[in-house]
Scaffold this active site. Structure first.
Site: not given
Length: 278
Positions: A43, A113, A154
């Site tokens: 990331e 995301k 994440c």
């Protein structure tokens, strides 16, 4: 579709110089491509993980030195690449975005995301991605000759519904570019990766930046791959390194036959539905 292929997770050190980050990533991709079919970056690998810097480092997909470099690396190495994530400008907003490349260097998928990392653990860590980032609104599963690959970034891994929907769409490998920190990492990184693999009976590949104790945000490291039974196949330490892991897709139907979790769901009592958001 292949029964077996090899993935490489590049746990790279991230610095403030974007050019140096790109050069470091290209070197790792070049090394990994000769020994793997799929290369995975962490990331926010082209910039420090710092909210104030995301707009400064952000690039548009159509005009990106970062993505152009990765595209060329995919072509040179004849390899699939999940290019971790970078800050992306799109329609006047900034996203935390992962781009997936095929061996000809074409972008075959983008995941922005979905769940922004807005947390406050008193006395430990406070972080708020939403100060500069916008949340994505798509569930991402990319069909490749290797297998169907789901992508989450994440904090997305904490939301089981998202990964279950990927599994229901046929994902056999879920890739997680992530940068857990020294508070959340020791507590939750490995348990989350293992339980998502077990719940969905898929392979999980989670790539972290290397740990830099001098950084403003210190990543946990410990990139790893877990199989559908929940076994950690390989785990990195905290320094910069590449780990290589063979993926045996024949495990998935075997385990799903032995322990038919997806088949035994009570959809007469509960359902999980994907909604389309424009």
């Amino acid at each position: 579709m292949k029964d077996n292929f090899k993935v490489a997770l590049c746990q790279m050190k991230v610095v403030e110089d974007k050019g140096e980050n790109i050069a470091r990533a290209l070197a790792m991709i070049s090394e990994a491509a000769s020994q793997s079919d799929l290369v995975i970056l962490p990331e926010m690998w082209n910039c420090p993980y710092q909210t104030s810097l995301f707009p400064e480092y952000a690039e548009e997909m159509e005009d990106s030195i970062t993505l152009d470099a990765v595209s060329e690396a995919a072509k040179q190495g004849s390899v699939y690449i999940v290019a971790g994530s970078i800050p992306e400008k799109h329609n006047g907003k900034v996203y935390n975005s992962s781009f997936i490349f095929n061996p000809p260097g074409e972008i075959i998928g983008v995941h922005r995301k979905v769940h922004l990392f807005d947390i406050d653990v008193p006395g430990e860590i406070s972080f708020k991605e939403s100060t500069t980032l916008t949340a994505g609104n798509q569930i991402t599963v990319v069909d490749t000759p290797l297998c169907k690959i789901g992508i989450c970034i994440c904090y997305d891994i904490r939301f089981s519904e998202l990964l279950r929907l990927m599994a229901l769409e046929g994902a056999q490998l879920i890739v997680v570019p992530g940068a857990f920190n020294l508070t959340t990492g020791p507590a939750h990184w490995k348990p989350l990766i293992r339980v998502r693999a077990v719940d969905n009976q898929v392979f999980m590949a989670a790539a972290s930046p290397a740990r830099d104790p001098d950084a403003t945000y210190v990543a946990y490291g410990h990139s790893m791959v877990c199989d559908p039974w929940g076994t950690v196949l390989k785990e990195a330490g905290t320094d910069e390194e590449i780990i290589y892991i063979p993926i045996d897709l024949k495990m998935i139907p075997k385990i799903r036959q032995e322990l038919p979790l997806l088949k035994n769901r009570r959809t007469d009592l509960y359902q999980l539905k994907k909604k389309k958001i424009d």
